[in-house]
Design a protein around this motif. Structure first.
Motif, PDB file in Angstrom:
ATOM      1  N   TYR A 208       0.884  -1.103   0.066  1.00  0.00           N
ATOM      2  CA  TYR A 208      -0.097   0.080  -0.133  1.00  0.00           C
ATOM      3  C   TYR A 208       0.792   1.439  -0.023  1.00  0.00           C
ATOM      4  N   ASP A 209       0.772   2.134  -1.018  1.00  0.00           N
ATOM      5  CA  ASP A 209       1.494   3.361  -1.136  1.00  0.00           C
ATOM      6  C   ASP A 209       0.666   4.562  -0.471  1.00  0.00           C
ATOM      7  N   ASP A 210       1.605   5.615  -0.388  1.00  0.00           N
ATOM      8  CA  ASP A 210       1.044   7.051  -0.065  1.00  0.00           C
ATOM      9  C   ASP A 210       0.670   7.282   1.308  1.00  0.00           C
ATOM     10  N   GLY A 211       0.721   6.455   2.171  1.00  0.00           N
ATOM     11  CA  GLY A 211       0.368   6.613   3.567  1.00  0.00           C
ATOM     12  C   GLY A 211       1.456   6.990   4.356  1.00  0.00           C
TER      13      GLY A 211
ATOM     14  N   VAL B  47      10.110   3.044   2.004  1.00  0.00           N
ATOM     15  CA  VAL B  47      10.172   4.760   1.857  1.00  0.00           C
ATOM     16  C   VAL B  47       9.786   4.846   0.352  1.00  0.00           C
ATOM     17  N   HIS B  48       8.800   6.077   0.367  1.00  0.00           N
ATOM     18  CA  HIS B  48       8.296   6.488  -0.793  1.00  0.00           C
ATOM     19  C   HIS B  48       8.500   7.693  -1.388  1.00  0.00           C
ATOM     20  N   THR B  49       9.486   8.224  -0.709  1.00  0.00           N
ATOM     21  CA  THR B  49       9.973   9.723  -1.076  1.00  0.00           C
ATOM     22  C   THR B  49       9.271  10.776  -0.236  1.00  0.00           C
TER      23      THR B  49
ATOM     24  N   SER C 177       8.130  13.768  -0.930  1.00  0.00           N
ATOM     25  CA  SER C 177       6.930  14.699  -1.739  1.00  0.00           C
ATOM     26  C   SER C 177       6.555  14.014  -2.914  1.00  0.00           C
ATOM     27  N   HIS C 178       6.616  12.854  -3.223  1.00  0.00           N
ATOM     28  CA  HIS C 178       6.141  12.275  -4.184  1.00  0.00           C
ATOM     29  C   HIS C 178       6.505  12.629  -5.603  1.00  0.00           C
ATOM     30  N   PRO C 179       7.559  13.148  -5.985  1.00  0.00           N
ATOM     31  CA  PRO C 179       7.980  13.631  -7.327  1.00  0.00           C
ATOM     32  C   PRO C 179       8.453  12.238  -8.229  1.00  0.00           C
TER      33      PRO C 179
ATOM     34  N   GLU D 110      -1.595  -0.933  -4.421  1.00  0.00           N
ATOM     35  CA  GLU D 110      -2.690  -0.329  -3.988  1.00  0.00           C
ATOM     36  C   GLU D 110      -2.393   0.880  -3.120  1.00  0.00           C
ATOM     37  N   HIS D 111      -3.271   1.608  -2.753  1.00  0.00           N
ATOM     38  CA  HIS D 111      -2.858   2.928  -2.123  1.00  0.00           C
ATOM     39  C   HIS D 111      -3.967   3.169  -0.740  1.00  0.00           C
ATOM     40  N   GLU D 112      -3.184   3.433   0.351  1.00  0.00           N
ATOM     41  CA  GLU D 112      -3.868   3.830   1.431  1.00  0.00           C
ATOM     42  C   GLU D 112      -4.277   5.400   1.574  1.00  0.00           C
TER      43      GLU D 112
END
Ligand SMILES: [Zn+2]
Length: 398
Positions: free
Chosen positions: A126-129, A176-178, A180-182, A281-283
């Motif tokens: 799950y990304d972006d959480g 880790v997914h950065t 600020s998501h660039p 998927e994304h949370e």
């Protein structure tokens, strides 16, 4: 394959800033529903530094970033042009990407990336959480006894640290997914390092351990980015099944029924599988969490579900090798306070007491655990024993 960047940026901002949906069933993120498997060191909620602004690429001229850069030798990092991106999320001029760059989004090229799990296994990611919606997902994962790999955005960790801490303690695989998501390939070496290291630092402050896995936003990765990741001790993780659930944002182009249909097709094709899967998927907000919860039971009925570290049998996915996360081949989640490199960690809740002191209770207990947790993975057994002994003596004095 790339997302519409401006659209996703708007979604991220919405998820982070919007008032709670009155129809949602958001739970208190500070109230776990299951006992933690890992005894984390205390964290008061006060961070040690002023982190960069949320959702912005961090400046690289700060003493903190300069310190990180000084620890890395970047002389052999490929010197390729930065890739500018359009508003639609595509590289403006893909021809500037050299073939030897092994750019995944443009050519599907892999280079030591984790791309799938073994046959019969479904890697949950799950990304972006963490977001305000994450606790609902974590409740469900607790209830159904599943662990996932959670690719966190550093800005979100600082803003929703209670949810992050809960997931860390539950034994999910944190990565880790950065910050600020660039798109990674649009960044300078220095900017990319700052994006990773600020996120790593925030997770370390909240949870007490140091991450070693990374997922590139938009899947945007090439050999320059991989080179930087390897220098920082990271393994990159891609995916082979994409729900496109992020497109269910308000005003988005994908419905929950369409996401359900994607699961229908994957489950129908499962008998012909030649390998396992890693699912994206994304949370991110209520719809994505709803879709995840709705579809997970039938995924569980078709595959074994687990985190990426579990399906690749990496029982030590953090720098602190005294921490073990469960794996397919039988490792059990816990903290080994006797040996930083032991293969026989303590198991589960209540299995990681650092001292037999009768005074090992309450706040003092937390202090002892914190000293041992942070120290044992990096120090020798003898030195670690001194740390625990010193902490115990300090308690006796108090
Ligand atoms: Zn993302």
């Amino acid at each position: 394959m790339l997302y519409n960047l401006s659209f996703l940026a708007a979604i991220l901002a919405l998820a982070r800033n919007a008032a709670a949906d009155p129809s949602s069933t958001t739970t208190n993120p500070a109230t776990p529903t299951a006992a933690p498997l890992l005894d984390l060191p205390p964290f008061s909620g006060t961070f040690s530094i002023a982190y960069p602004p949320s959702d912005k690429i961090p400046p690289t001229d700060t003493p903190q970033v300069q310190k990180w850069l000084a620890e890395l030798d970047l002389t052999d990092v490929p010197d390729w042009p930065l890739v500018p991106f359009t508003e639609d999320g595509d590289p403006k001029n893909p021809k500037v990407i050299p073939e030897e760059a092994c750019d995944w989004t443009e050519t599907g090229c892999f280079n030591k990336d984790v791309t799938t799990c073994p046959l019969g296994v479904w890697g949950l990611t799950y990304d972006d959480g963490p977001t305000e919606f994450s606790p609902q997902l974590y409740d469900f994962l607790d209830k159904t006894e599943q662990k996932a790999t959670l690719f966190y955005i550093g800005s979100n960790v600082v803003e929703n640290w209670q949810a992050a801490r809960r997931a860390c303690g539950a034994g999910h695989h944190i990565a880790v997914h950065t910050w600020s998501h660039p798109p990674s390939t649009s960044l300078t070496n220095e900017q990319f390092i700052a994006e990773v290291k600020y996120t790593e630092m925030a997770i370390k402050e909240v949870c007490g351990f140091t991450t070693t896995y990374f997922r590139p936003p938009y899947g945007d990765i090439d050999n320059r980015i991989r080179s930087l990741l390897w220098k920082m001790g990271y393994t990159s993780v891609i995916w082979d099944y994409d729900t496109d659930d992020w497109m269910m944002a308000p005003g988005g182009q994908r419905t929950e029924a369409q996401v359900d249909q994607a699961f229908d097709q994957w489950i129908a094709a499962a008998p012909q599988d030649k390998a396992g899967h890693i699912i994206l998927e994304h949370e991110l907000y209520q719809n994505t969490v709803n879709a995840a919860i709705k579809n997970l039971p039938r995924v569980q009925a078709t595959w074994k579900t687990m985190s990426v570290s579990a399906c690749t049998n990496n029982s030590h996915p953090y720098q602190e090798k005294n921490i073990t996360l469960a794996t397919m081949d039988g490792a059990k989640t816990g903290i080994d306070l006797d040996n930083g490199n032991s293969s026989t960690p303590t198991t589960g809740a209540g299995g990681s007491q650092p001292t037999s002191s009768g005074q090992d209770q309450g706040k003092n207990s937390d202090e002892v655990k914190s000293a041992a947790f942070l120290s044992v993975g990096l120090l020798s057994k003898e030195v670690a024993a001194l740390v625990v002994m010193s902490a115990t003596i300090a308690i006796a004095v108090i």
